[in-house]
Design an enzyme around this catalytic site. Structure first.
Site, PDB file in Angstrom:
ATOM      1  N   ARG A  89     -44.007  78.163 -71.039  1.00 39.48           N
ATOM      2  CA  ARG A  89     -44.199  78.341 -69.597  1.00 39.48           C
ATOM      3  C   ARG A  89     -43.727  79.695 -69.107  1.00 39.48           C
ATOM      4  O   ARG A  89     -43.804  79.981 -67.907  1.00 39.48           O
ATOM      5  CB  ARG A  89     -43.410  77.270 -68.875  1.00 39.48           C
ATOM      6  CG  ARG A  89     -44.259  76.132 -68.311  1.00 39.48           C
ATOM      7  CD  ARG A  89     -43.325  75.296 -67.502  1.00 39.48           C
ATOM      8  NE  ARG A  89     -43.878  74.348 -66.613  1.00 39.48           N
ATOM      9  CZ  ARG A  89     -44.202  73.105 -66.919  1.00 39.48           C
ATOM     10  NH1 ARG A  89     -44.138  72.694 -68.150  1.00 39.48           N
ATOM     11  NH2 ARG A  89     -44.597  72.283 -65.985  1.00 39.48           N
ATOM     12  N   ARG A 128     -50.315  60.959 -57.808  1.00 41.85           N
ATOM     13  CA  ARG A 128     -49.472  60.481 -58.897  1.00 41.85           C
ATOM     14  C   ARG A 128     -48.062  60.159 -58.397  1.00 41.85           C
ATOM     15  O   ARG A 128     -47.446  59.183 -58.827  1.00 41.85           O
ATOM     16  CB  ARG A 128     -49.383  61.548 -59.995  1.00 41.85           C
ATOM     17  CG  ARG A 128     -48.614  61.069 -61.208  1.00 41.85           C
ATOM     18  CD  ARG A 128     -48.456  62.149 -62.247  1.00 41.85           C
ATOM     19  NE  ARG A 128     -47.646  63.233 -61.742  1.00 41.85           N
ATOM     20  CZ  ARG A 128     -47.437  64.377 -62.376  1.00 41.85           C
ATOM     21  NH1 ARG A 128     -48.021  64.582 -63.541  1.00 41.85           N
ATOM     22  NH2 ARG A 128     -46.684  65.314 -61.862  1.00 41.85           N
ATOM     23  N   ARG A 134     -41.463  60.080 -60.406  1.00 42.99           N
ATOM     24  CA  ARG A 134     -41.007  61.436 -60.715  1.00 42.99           C
ATOM     25  C   ARG A 134     -40.462  62.092 -59.459  1.00 42.99           C
ATOM     26  O   ARG A 134     -40.844  61.729 -58.348  1.00 42.99           O
ATOM     27  CB  ARG A 134     -42.189  62.258 -61.266  1.00 42.99           C
ATOM     28  CG  ARG A 134     -42.511  61.906 -62.704  1.00 42.99           C
ATOM     29  CD  ARG A 134     -43.728  62.642 -63.237  1.00 42.99           C
ATOM     30  NE  ARG A 134     -43.682  64.093 -63.082  1.00 42.99           N
ATOM     31  CZ  ARG A 134     -44.283  64.937 -63.902  1.00 42.99           C
ATOM     32  NH1 ARG A 134     -44.954  64.482 -64.946  1.00 42.99           N
ATOM     33  NH2 ARG A 134     -44.229  66.231 -63.680  1.00 42.99           N
ATOM     34  N   ARG A 145     -43.396  74.178 -57.245  1.00 45.55           N
ATOM     35  CA  ARG A 145     -43.851  74.189 -58.640  1.00 45.55           C
ATOM     36  C   ARG A 145     -45.049  75.123 -58.793  1.00 45.55           C
ATOM     37  O   ARG A 145     -45.154  75.841 -59.789  1.00 45.55           O
ATOM     38  CB  ARG A 145     -44.241  72.769 -59.090  1.00 45.55           C
ATOM     39  CG  ARG A 145     -43.062  71.821 -59.195  1.00 45.55           C
ATOM     40  CD  ARG A 145     -43.473  70.549 -59.898  1.00 45.55           C
ATOM     41  NE  ARG A 145     -43.849  70.833 -61.259  1.00 45.55           N
ATOM     42  CZ  ARG A 145     -44.626  70.065 -62.012  1.00 45.55           C
ATOM     43  NH1 ARG A 145     -45.092  68.929 -61.524  1.00 45.55           N
ATOM     44  NH2 ARG A 145     -44.918  70.398 -63.230  1.00 45.55           N
TER      45      ARG A 145
HETATM   46  P1  AP5 Z   1     -51.494  65.217 -65.335  1.00 48.06           P
HETATM   47  O1  AP5 Z   1     -52.332  64.988 -66.545  1.00 48.06           O
HETATM   48  O2  AP5 Z   1     -50.200  64.537 -65.225  1.00 48.06           O
HETATM   49  O3  AP5 Z   1     -51.336  66.786 -65.083  1.00 48.06           O
HETATM   50  P2  AP5 Z   1     -50.341  67.815 -65.745  1.00 48.06           P
HETATM   51  O4  AP5 Z   1     -51.084  69.095 -65.913  1.00 48.06           O
HETATM   52  O5  AP5 Z   1     -49.703  67.231 -66.948  1.00 48.06           O
HETATM   53  O6  AP5 Z   1     -49.353  67.977 -64.530  1.00 48.06           O
HETATM   54  P3  AP5 Z   1     -47.761  67.799 -64.398  1.00 48.06           P
HETATM   55  O7  AP5 Z   1     -47.341  67.725 -62.977  1.00 48.06           O
HETATM   56  O8  AP5 Z   1     -47.293  66.719 -65.333  1.00 48.06           O
HETATM   57  O9  AP5 Z   1     -47.332  69.150 -64.744  1.00 48.06           O
HETATM   58  P4  AP5 Z   1     -46.645  69.512 -65.983  1.00 48.06           P
HETATM   59  O10 AP5 Z   1     -47.136  68.758 -67.151  1.00 48.06           O
HETATM   60  O11 AP5 Z   1     -46.842  70.994 -65.938  1.00 48.06           O
HETATM   61  O12 AP5 Z   1     -45.124  69.069 -65.671  1.00 48.06           O
HETATM   62  P5  AP5 Z   1     -44.033  68.790 -66.731  1.00 48.06           P
HETATM   63  O13 AP5 Z   1     -43.811  67.352 -66.818  1.00 48.06           O
HETATM   64  O14 AP5 Z   1     -44.352  69.554 -67.958  1.00 48.06           O
HETATM   65  O15 AP5 Z   1     -52.407  64.865 -64.081  1.00 48.06           O
HETATM   66  C1  AP5 Z   1     -51.880  64.849 -62.765  1.00 48.06           C
HETATM   67  C2  AP5 Z   1     -52.562  63.723 -61.979  1.00 48.06           C
HETATM   68  O16 AP5 Z   1     -53.949  64.030 -61.831  1.00 48.06           O
HETATM   69  C3  AP5 Z   1     -52.491  62.348 -62.640  1.00 48.06           C
HETATM   70  O17 AP5 Z   1     -52.305  61.370 -61.652  1.00 48.06           O
HETATM   71  C4  AP5 Z   1     -53.863  62.189 -63.323  1.00 48.06           C
HETATM   72  O18 AP5 Z   1     -54.266  60.856 -63.410  1.00 48.06           O
HETATM   73  C5  AP5 Z   1     -54.764  62.987 -62.372  1.00 48.06           C
HETATM   74  N1  AP5 Z   1     -55.893  63.622 -63.057  1.00 48.06           N
HETATM   75  C6  AP5 Z   1     -55.878  64.256 -64.248  1.00 48.06           C
HETATM   76  N2  AP5 Z   1     -57.102  64.730 -64.559  1.00 48.06           N
HETATM   77  C7  AP5 Z   1     -57.910  64.395 -63.510  1.00 48.06           C
HETATM   78  C8  AP5 Z   1     -59.308  64.609 -63.238  1.00 48.06           C
HETATM   79  N3  AP5 Z   1     -60.109  65.274 -64.103  1.00 48.06           N
HETATM   80  N4  AP5 Z   1     -59.793  64.147 -62.080  1.00 48.06           N
HETATM   81  C9  AP5 Z   1     -58.987  63.455 -61.192  1.00 48.06           C
HETATM   82  N5  AP5 Z   1     -57.670  63.211 -61.409  1.00 48.06           N
HETATM   83  C10 AP5 Z   1     -57.139  63.681 -62.550  1.00 48.06           C
HETATM   84  O19 AP5 Z   1     -42.761  69.514 -66.064  1.00 48.06           O
HETATM   85  C11 AP5 Z   1     -41.949  68.936 -65.085  1.00 48.06           C
HETATM   86  C12 AP5 Z   1     -40.765  69.862 -64.828  1.00 48.06           C
HETATM   87  O20 AP5 Z   1     -39.990  69.978 -66.038  1.00 48.06           O
HETATM   88  C13 AP5 Z   1     -41.103  71.295 -64.448  1.00 48.06           C
HETATM   89  O21 AP5 Z   1     -41.317  71.438 -63.064  1.00 48.06           O
HETATM   90  C14 AP5 Z   1     -39.870  72.037 -64.932  1.00 48.06           C
HETATM   91  O22 AP5 Z   1     -38.796  71.884 -64.041  1.00 48.06           O
HETATM   92  C15 AP5 Z   1     -39.515  71.302 -66.210  1.00 48.06           C
HETATM   93  N6  AP5 Z   1     -40.142  71.888 -67.414  1.00 48.06           N
HETATM   94  C16 AP5 Z   1     -41.026  71.266 -68.265  1.00 48.06           C
HETATM   95  N7  AP5 Z   1     -41.386  72.081 -69.260  1.00 48.06           N
HETATM   96  C17 AP5 Z   1     -40.723  73.247 -69.058  1.00 48.06           C
HETATM   97  C18 AP5 Z   1     -40.713  74.480 -69.746  1.00 48.06           C
HETATM   98  N8  AP5 Z   1     -41.473  74.684 -70.858  1.00 48.06           N
HETATM   99  N9  AP5 Z   1     -39.933  75.477 -69.255  1.00 48.06           N
HETATM  100  C19 AP5 Z   1     -39.169  75.284 -68.161  1.00 48.06           C
HETATM  101  N10 AP5 Z   1     -39.146  74.148 -67.444  1.00 48.06           N
HETATM  102  C20 AP5 Z   1     -39.923  73.130 -67.893  1.00 48.06           C
HETATM  103 MG    MG Z   2     -47.721  66.808 -67.497  1.00 45.38          MG
END
Ligand code: AP5
Ligand code: MG
Length: 194
Positions: A89, A128, A134, A145
């Protein structure tokens, strides 16, 4: 071994598409968001530190996240490959991942970047948030974000583009349609298992 980075802003569908991809291609899933939420739920020192950042919609410091990855790769020595979801990221994380994989005699083969307009991202994340439990379930944290994404994460796309690994994919189709497009790219490297 085939290693894929699934890239894109919060809510672009990385988690959703990872599930389909890992079943179809039998890859191991490494999601730093899931790993961090697991640490938070177990009240570990790492989890307590990470929570402060996650609750505010900010990125967790690079050292914390990078430190979690190596062991996860070693846990699956016979893997066909890995999907990195939500990692790297920052440019620093991307460089650290390249070094780590080189040390393990492998590399990132392909980066698929999901492109979704911002209003659609906000709509999906609010949807979501209603059921996920969450902490990123309100408009203020969601906007933070997205701002973090633009400031710190988007440069990762340029990093992989410079290395000739980036493919942009339209991510605002249906889940199935998007999966079809992603599969077309992956099939150039690896055939589906089933
Ligand atoms: P989803 O599939 O959950 O989307 P996503 O891209 O995974 O979105 P997230 O919010 O989970 O973001 P993320 O993965 O970047 O967050 P993370 O958990 O890594 O889909 C979202 C929604 O849309 C769902 O309800 C789904 O059903 C719907 N949807 C999907 N596709 C669709 C479609 N085609 N049409 C309609 N609806 C659809 O990170 C969380 C936190 O952890 C960060 O903010 C940060 O603080 C920390 N973190 C995690 N990784 C790191 C890192 N590498 N470095 C630093 N901090 C980190
Ligand atoms: Mg995700």
């Amino acid at each position: 071994m085939f290693n894929l980075v699934l890239f894109g802003p919060p809510g672009s569908g990385k988690g959703t598409q990872s599930e389909n991809i890992l079943k179809t291609y039998q890859l191991q899933h490494i999601s730093t968001g899931d790993l961090l939420r697991d640490e938070v739920s177990r009240h570990t020192p790492l989890g307590m530190e990470a929570k402060k950042f996650m609750d505010q919609g900010m990125l967790v410091p690079d050292e914390v996240v990078i430190g979690m990855i190596s062991g996860k790769i070693d846990d699956a020595p016979d893997a066909r490959g890995f999907i990195f979801d939500g990692f790297p990221r920052t440019r620093h994380q991307a460089e650290a991942l390249d070094k780590l994989l080189e040390f393990k005699n492998t590399k990132i083969n392909l980066v698929l970047a999901l492109d979704v307009p911002e209003p659609e991202l906000v709509k999906r994340l609010l949807g979501r948030g209603a059921t996920s439990g969450r902490s990123d379930d309100n408009e203020e944290v969601i906007q933070k974000r997205i701002n973090e994404y633009h400031a710190k994460t988007q440069p990762v796309a340029s990093y992989y583009n410079e290395h000739g690994k980036l493919e942009n994919v339209k991510g605002d189709n249906t889940i199935d349609e998007t999966f079809k497009i992603l599969s077309r790219h992956i099939n150039k490297y690896l055939l589906p298992v089933a």
